[in-house]
Design a protein around this motif. Structure first.
Motif, PDB file in Angstrom:
ATOM      1  N   LEU A 109      32.554 -38.275 -42.113  1.00 22.18           N
ATOM      2  CA  LEU A 109      33.203 -38.317 -43.426  1.00 22.18           C
ATOM      3  C   LEU A 109      33.828 -39.688 -43.682  1.00 22.18           C
ATOM      4  CD1 LEU A 109      34.892 -34.800 -43.553  1.00 22.18           C
ATOM      5  CD2 LEU A 109      32.922 -35.578 -44.874  1.00 22.18           C
ATOM      6  N   ARG A 110      34.486 -40.234 -42.672  1.00 26.98           N
ATOM      7  CA  ARG A 110      35.092 -41.558 -42.816  1.00 26.98           C
ATOM      8  C   ARG A 110      34.022 -42.610 -43.102  1.00 26.98           C
ATOM      9  NH1 ARG A 110      39.052 -41.565 -37.479  1.00 26.98           N
ATOM     10  NH2 ARG A 110      40.692 -40.186 -38.295  1.00 26.98           N
ATOM     11  N   ALA A 111      32.930 -42.563 -42.349  1.00 22.75           N
ATOM     12  CA  ALA A 111      31.877 -43.563 -42.498  1.00 22.75           C
ATOM     13  C   ALA A 111      31.161 -43.420 -43.838  1.00 22.75           C
ATOM     14  CB  ALA A 111      30.877 -43.430 -41.342  1.00 22.75           C
ATOM     15  N   TYR A 112      30.976 -42.187 -44.294  1.00 22.00           N
ATOM     16  CA  TYR A 112      30.274 -41.943 -45.557  1.00 22.00           C
ATOM     17  C   TYR A 112      31.023 -42.575 -46.726  1.00 22.00           C
ATOM     18  CZ  TYR A 112      27.718 -39.438 -49.190  1.00 22.00           C
ATOM     19  OH  TYR A 112      26.945 -39.128 -50.285  1.00 22.00           O
ATOM     20  N   VAL A 113      32.330 -42.429 -46.719  1.00 18.59           N
ATOM     21  CA  VAL A 113      33.155 -42.980 -47.795  1.00 18.59           C
ATOM     22  C   VAL A 113      33.057 -44.509 -47.827  1.00 18.59           C
ATOM     23  CG1 VAL A 113      35.536 -43.280 -48.584  1.00 18.59           C
ATOM     24  CG2 VAL A 113      34.741 -41.033 -47.851  1.00 18.59           C
ATOM     25  N   ARG A 114      32.936 -45.139 -46.672  1.00 20.02           N
ATOM     26  CA  ARG A 114      32.934 -46.597 -46.575  1.00 20.02           C
ATOM     27  C   ARG A 114      31.539 -47.213 -46.659  1.00 20.02           C
ATOM     28  NH1 ARG A 114      36.526 -46.431 -41.053  1.00 20.02           N
ATOM     29  NH2 ARG A 114      38.492 -45.662 -41.952  1.00 20.02           N
ATOM     30  N   HIS A 115      30.491 -46.390 -46.652  1.00 20.50           N
ATOM     31  CA  HIS A 115      29.128 -46.902 -46.505  1.00 20.50           C
ATOM     32  C   HIS A 115      28.687 -47.783 -47.672  1.00 20.50           C
ATOM     33  CE1 HIS A 115      24.951 -47.005 -45.239  1.00 20.50           C
ATOM     34  NE2 HIS A 115      24.606 -46.697 -46.464  1.00 20.50           N
ATOM     35  N   LYS A 116      27.963 -48.865 -47.347  1.00 26.33           N
ATOM     36  CA  LYS A 116      27.349 -49.727 -48.349  1.00 26.33           C
ATOM     37  C   LYS A 116      25.840 -49.661 -48.180  1.00 26.33           C
ATOM     38  CE  LYS A 116      31.244 -52.954 -48.613  1.00 26.33           C
ATOM     39  NZ  LYS A 116      31.680 -54.378 -48.447  1.00 26.33           N
ATOM     40  N   ALA A 117      25.148 -49.445 -49.295  1.00 32.86           N
ATOM     41  CA  ALA A 117      23.692 -49.303 -49.250  1.00 32.86           C
ATOM     42  C   ALA A 117      23.028 -50.590 -48.769  1.00 32.86           C
ATOM     43  CB  ALA A 117      23.171 -48.930 -50.632  1.00 32.86           C
ATOM     44  N   PHE A 118      21.848 -50.444 -48.178  1.00 34.80           N
ATOM     45  CA  PHE A 118      21.073 -51.588 -47.689  1.00 34.80           C
ATOM     46  C   PHE A 118      19.599 -51.359 -47.974  1.00 34.80           C
ATOM     47  CE2 PHE A 118      21.205 -48.491 -44.309  1.00 34.80           C
ATOM     48  CZ  PHE A 118      19.962 -48.553 -43.699  1.00 34.80           C
ATOM     49  N   SER A 119      18.806 -52.394 -47.865  1.00 32.21           N
ATOM     50  CA  SER A 119      17.356 -52.271 -48.008  1.00 32.21           C
ATOM     51  C   SER A 119      16.696 -52.563 -46.663  1.00 32.21           C
ATOM     52  CB  SER A 119      16.826 -53.229 -49.081  1.00 32.21           C
ATOM     53  OG  SER A 119      17.115 -54.571 -48.738  1.00 32.21           O
ATOM     54  N   ALA A 120      15.455 -52.082 -46.504  1.00 27.63           N
ATOM     55  CA  ALA A 120      14.764 -52.247 -45.224  1.00 27.63           C
ATOM     56  C   ALA A 120      13.267 -52.404 -45.435  1.00 27.63           C
ATOM     57  CB  ALA A 120      15.033 -51.051 -44.314  1.00 27.63           C
ATOM     58  N   ARG A 121      12.661 -53.108 -44.509  1.00 26.67           N
ATOM     59  CA  ARG A 121      11.203 -53.217 -44.447  1.00 26.67           C
ATOM     60  C   ARG A 121      10.767 -52.704 -43.083  1.00 26.67           C
ATOM     61  NH1 ARG A 121       6.670 -55.899 -46.461  1.00 26.67           N
ATOM     62  NH2 ARG A 121       5.190 -56.659 -44.884  1.00 26.67           N
ATOM     63  N   LEU A 122       9.818 -51.787 -43.088  1.00 26.59           N
ATOM     64  CA  LEU A 122       9.239 -51.257 -41.859  1.00 26.59           C
ATOM     65  C   LEU A 122       7.838 -51.831 -41.700  1.00 26.59           C
ATOM     66  CD1 LEU A 122      10.255 -47.478 -42.151  1.00 26.59           C
ATOM     67  CD2 LEU A 122      11.318 -49.215 -40.700  1.00 26.59           C
ATOM     68  N   GLU A 123       7.603 -52.476 -40.563  1.00 30.28           N
ATOM     69  CA  GLU A 123       6.299 -53.054 -40.271  1.00 30.28           C
ATOM     70  C   GLU A 123       5.731 -52.380 -39.033  1.00 30.28           C
ATOM     71  OE1 GLU A 123       7.259 -57.134 -39.660  1.00 30.28           O
ATOM     72  OE2 GLU A 123       7.844 -57.486 -41.759  1.00 30.28           O
ATOM     73  N   PHE A 124       4.406 -52.201 -39.007  1.00 31.01           N
ATOM     74  CA  PHE A 124       3.757 -51.449 -37.932  1.00 31.01           C
ATOM     75  C   PHE A 124       2.712 -52.343 -37.260  1.00 31.01           C
ATOM     76  CE2 PHE A 124       5.433 -48.587 -41.074  1.00 31.01           C
ATOM     77  CZ  PHE A 124       6.142 -47.683 -40.306  1.00 31.01           C
ATOM     78  N   PRO A 125       3.087 -52.974 -36.134  1.00 28.49           N
ATOM     79  CA  PRO A 125       2.214 -53.958 -35.491  1.00 28.49           C
ATOM     80  C   PRO A 125       0.847 -53.414 -35.082  1.00 28.49           C
ATOM     81  CG  PRO A 125       4.442 -54.123 -34.622  1.00 28.49           C
ATOM     82  CD  PRO A 125       4.403 -52.892 -35.471  1.00 28.49           C
ATOM     83  N   GLY A 139      -0.951 -51.378 -36.822  1.00 30.00           N
ATOM     84  CA  GLY A 139      -1.764 -51.134 -38.000  1.00 30.00           C
ATOM     85  C   GLY A 139      -1.995 -49.678 -38.345  1.00 30.00           C
ATOM     86  N   ASP A 140      -1.204 -48.772 -37.766  1.00 28.69           N
ATOM     87  CA  ASP A 140      -1.404 -47.351 -38.047  1.00 28.69           C
ATOM     88  C   ASP A 140      -0.784 -46.917 -39.375  1.00 28.69           C
ATOM     89  OD1 ASP A 140       0.957 -47.995 -36.714  1.00 28.69           O
ATOM     90  OD2 ASP A 140       1.182 -46.027 -35.804  1.00 28.69           O
ATOM     91  N   HIS A 141       0.109 -47.751 -39.927  1.00 30.92           N
ATOM     92  CA  HIS A 141       0.685 -47.485 -41.243  1.00 30.92           C
ATOM     93  C   HIS A 141       0.790 -48.800 -41.997  1.00 30.92           C
ATOM     94  CE1 HIS A 141       1.885 -43.441 -39.953  1.00 30.92           C
ATOM     95  NE2 HIS A 141       2.426 -43.998 -38.877  1.00 30.92           N
ATOM     96  N   GLU A 142       0.766 -48.708 -43.320  1.00 28.85           N
ATOM     97  CA  GLU A 142       1.027 -49.872 -44.145  1.00 28.85           C
ATOM     98  C   GLU A 142       2.527 -50.193 -44.100  1.00 28.85           C
ATOM     99  OE1 GLU A 142      -1.137 -51.842 -45.822  1.00 28.85           O
ATOM    100  OE2 GLU A 142      -2.692 -50.675 -44.791  1.00 28.85           O
ATOM    101  N   PRO A 143       2.915 -51.450 -44.250  1.00 27.95           N
ATOM    102  CA  PRO A 143       4.345 -51.782 -44.317  1.00 27.95           C
ATOM    103  C   PRO A 143       5.026 -51.014 -45.453  1.00 27.95           C
ATOM    104  CG  PRO A 143       3.019 -53.765 -44.088  1.00 27.95           C
ATOM    105  CD  PRO A 143       2.055 -52.648 -44.352  1.00 27.95           C
ATOM    106  N   MET A 144       6.307 -50.706 -45.246  1.00 33.68           N
ATOM    107  CA  MET A 144       7.077 -49.957 -46.236  1.00 33.68           C
ATOM    108  C   MET A 144       8.299 -50.766 -46.649  1.00 33.68           C
ATOM    109  SD  MET A 144       7.029 -46.119 -44.539  1.00 33.68           S
ATOM    110  CE  MET A 144       7.908 -45.408 -45.944  1.00 33.68           C
TER     111      MET A 144
END
Length: 314
Positions: free
Chosen positions: A169-185, A187-192
């Protein structure tokens, strides 16, 4: 070595700062010696630096069974030290969450865990790596890091697993959104490309966070990583997801991204700390890999969590 009684010698290393560690070493020593486990010494440790040095010393001394008492972070660190060596790991779950013990069906009480070491069987389990650092259960960025930072030793000591709810609960109130890139070396998935996130997690084991499941199909011996991402959303959406955490079915929620792979690279904006089994241990960008069948560990005879099926590749 098929069981603890076949060991040439055993050493016990206990994190005296874990929730139940301070009072555990005498009972553990007496119980295992009575059961015929060839324990030569018990080493209480009080810091991460002391833990590293002690583990290196007992491995160098030639013990083929190393019994580690502490929380998930302590056991994961020890697993990283013995991975690939053939040294067998015994687990005394003395922390707050004890999710590895839950995954392996090791009893949460000290007497029961000692009995597993005396009478259990040896299996081999996978080890996750995050920028080379070991984890057995889950690695994550986002909300979980805030939870870890909000968990004081005093809070965990006095209210146990309930501390996670308060810290969340404490962490949820303080949380700041972020962005991410997922890469799959591989090649089983496309980058996200993902934006406005609450959390990204990479699971090796089955349980995390005091009993939540990574996914309904996750396992610590399946040679794959489970990756999930949860976007930041209205509170009602997070409540609906939270209700599904215990059985892992949250990964089927339409607001959750979930996939599996053997390797993934996580890049975040901004760069973030990474939580490895309850310890802040590295930062993004992070390369996650799986080290197959890397750790030999004692589990109950009836445990179906893993088999002994030989070494694999990273």
């Amino acid at each position: 070595m098929k069981d603890a009684r076949e060991a040439r010698s055993a050493a016990v290393v206990i994190n005296a700062g874990s929730r139940r560690g301070a009072a555990a070493h005498e009972l553990a020593l007496a119980t295992m010696r009575t059961a015929g486990v060839p324990v030569s010494a018990v080493h209480p440790v009080h810091s991460g630096a002391e833990l590293a040095g002690t583990l290196d010393r007992v491995i160098a001394e030639g013990h083929d069974l190393v019994i580690v008492g502490g929380g998930d972070g302590t056991v994961s660190y020890a697993a990283g030290r013995v991975a690939g060596t053939g040294v067998v790991l015994g687990v005394l779950p003395l922390g707050t969450a004890n999710d590895l013990a839950r995954t392996l069906a090791i009893p949460n009480n000290l007497a029961g865990a000692c009995a597993v070491i005396a009478d259990g069987k040896v299996v081999d389990i996978d080890l996750g790596r995050a920028n080379g650092q070991p984890f057995l259960n889950v690695a994550s960025v986002g909300l979980s890091v805030g939870v870890t930072e909000s968990l004081s030793p005093r809070l965990k000591r006095y209210i146990g697993p309930l501390a996670y709810g308060i810290a969340t609960l404490r962490a949820y109130v303080r949380h700041k959104a972020f962005s991410a890139r997922l890469e799959f070396p591989e090649g089983d998935h496309e980058p996200m490309e993902l934006e406005h996130l609450l959390q990204v997690a990479v699971g090796n084991g089955q349980h995390y966070g005091g009993g939540n499941m990574v996914s309904p199909t996750a396992g610590i011996d399946d040679h794959t990583l489970d990756i999930y991402a949860i976007p930041l959303a209205p509170l009602r959406e997070h409540v609906s997801i939270a209700r599904l955490l215990k059985d892992g079915s949250f990964v089927k929620h339409d607001k959750v991204y979930h996939l599996t792979s053997r390797r993934v690279r996580l890049v975040t904006e901004p760069p973030l700390s990474v939580n490895l089994d309850g310890e802040i241990a590295t930062v993004t960008p992070t390369d996650f890999t799986i080290q197959r069948n890397a750790v030999h560990v004692l589990v109950p005879q009836g445990s179906t969590s893993a088999l002994f099926d030989g070494p694999g590749t990273v």
